[in-house]
Design an enzyme around this catalytic site. Structure first.
Site, short mmCIF file in Angstrom:
data_model
loop_
_atom_site.label_atom_id
_atom_site.label_comp_id
_atom_site.label_asym_id
_atom_site.label_seq_id
_atom_site.Cartn_x
_atom_site.Cartn_y
_atom_site.Cartn_z
N HIS A 1 54.98 77.23 18.57
CA HIS A 1 55.36 78.62 18.78
C HIS A 1 55.68 78.94 20.24
O HIS A 1 56.41 79.90 20.51
CB HIS A 1 54.25 79.55 18.28
CG HIS A 1 54.08 79.52 16.80
ND1 HIS A 1 55.05 79.98 15.93
CD2 HIS A 1 53.06 79.08 16.02
CE1 HIS A 1 54.63 79.82 14.69
NE2 HIS A 1 53.43 79.28 14.71
N GLN B 1 47.86 69.98 10.06
CA GLN B 1 47.51 71.35 9.74
C GLN B 1 47.70 71.64 8.26
O GLN B 1 48.76 71.37 7.70
CB GLN B 1 48.35 72.34 10.56
CG GLN B 1 47.85 72.51 11.97
CD GLN B 1 48.56 73.63 12.71
OE1 GLN B 1 49.15 73.38 13.75
NE2 GLN B 1 48.50 74.84 12.19
N GLU C 1 47.92 74.82 5.99
CA GLU C 1 48.10 76.25 6.23
C GLU C 1 48.98 76.93 5.18
O GLU C 1 49.69 77.89 5.48
CB GLU C 1 48.69 76.47 7.63
CG GLU C 1 49.85 75.57 7.98
CD GLU C 1 50.24 75.64 9.45
OE1 GLU C 1 49.90 76.63 10.11
OE2 GLU C 1 50.89 74.69 9.93
N ALA D 1 46.26 81.91 10.31
CA ALA D 1 47.30 82.94 10.24
C ALA D 1 48.28 82.66 9.10
O ALA D 1 48.55 83.52 8.25
CB ALA D 1 48.03 83.05 11.57
N ASP D 2 48.83 81.45 9.08
CA ASP D 2 49.78 81.10 8.03
C ASP D 2 49.10 80.99 6.67
O ASP D 2 49.68 81.35 5.65
CB ASP D 2 50.49 79.79 8.37
CG ASP D 2 51.54 79.96 9.45
OD1 ASP D 2 52.43 80.81 9.28
OD2 ASP D 2 51.46 79.27 10.48
#
EC number: 4.1.2.53
Length: 267
Positions: A49, A151, A153, A178-179
């Site tokens: 990000h 990850q 997610e 978050a995701d």
């Protein structure tokens, strides 16, 4: 050069140590070095990000190198070409986002290992990681010292978690709150009871499979929860968030403005 490669972060995970980290999103070696002097066990350099180039990542690895904090690089994706570049500049621990299936996990493992264990391209004479060809037996040492984290997610990844955990060469699984919460239908609400239940269950399953479990929690109370549930590498803050909070708080001491930091914030 008769040097031995070591990866203290990976060794700590193997020994079951709890390791506290910080997210680095500012993209500068100056800020990375400041963070490295604070004493965090690991520092996540965010290439997903944050607008980091490979050269930015290189400079941050150099800045962190003299200190005890261990760098972890998160890539924008698990492409074989990008993995090769980042390993060559000296990354020893990678975090690959959005790994949804065991097949994706196997592809990432292959991209990070030299033959015959994988398909990583050979170019040690131009690689900082090999001290430009000076480290004896570098390829075997690199395979052994590499730490690979993936990850989980998404809802799909949750369904495939057990299969992902069976993939040889995966050292740990990082839960992306978050995701994950968005994928489960609770956007920007990782604190929802159902999301919390799933996170706790995931951490248990990861540790039960003999892998390390990781998490990013910008809320200290959530970080403590994850540690209590068994997560053993937890990032407890993001540099840009800490910076903006400090700026807003200081300004509010002198001007009648409502600090945006008083609002509920998430990553």
């Amino acid at each position: 050069m008769n040097a031995l490669l070591s990866n203290p972060f990976k060794e700590g995970l193997r020994e079951g140590d709890t390791q506290i980290g910080l997210w680095l999103s500012s993209t500068t070696s100056y800020m990375a070095e400041i963070a490295a002097t604070s004493g965090y066990d690991w520092l996540l350099i965010d290439g997903e990000h944050a607008p980091n180039t490979v050269q930015d990542l290189y400079h941050q690895l150099q800045a962190i190198a003299p200190y005890a904090s261990q760098p972890v690089i998160r890539l924008i994706e698990g492409s074989k070409a990008l993995i090769k570049q980042v390993l060559d500049i000296g990354a020893q621990t990678l975090l690959i986002p959005m790994v949804d299936t065991a097949e994706q996990a196997r592809q990432v493992v292959s991209a990070t290992r030299y033959p015959p264990l994988g398909q990583r391209g050979v170019g040690a004479s131009v690689a900082r990681a090999a001290r430009w060809g000076r480290i004896d037996n570098y390829m075997a040492q690199a395979n052994e010292s590499l730490c690979l984290l993936v990850q989980v997610e998404s809802k799909v990844a949750l369904e495939n978690l057990d299969a992902i955990l069976e993939v040889e060469g995966i050292d740990g699984v990082f839960i992306g709150p978050a995701d994950l919460s968005a994928s489960l239908g609770y956007p920007d609400n990782a604190g929802h009871p159902e999301v919390q239940r799933i996170i706790e269950s995931c951490i248990y399953r990861i540790r039960a499979a003999g892998k390390a479990a990781g998490f990013l929690a910008v809320d200290p109370a959530m970080a403590q929860k994850c540690l209590a549930w068994g997560a053993n590498f937890v990032a407890v803050g993001v540099d840009t968030m800490l910076y903006t909070e400090a700026l807003d708080s200081r300004l509010a001491m002198f001007k009648s403005v409502q600090s945006v930091s008083t609002a509920k914030r998430s990553y």
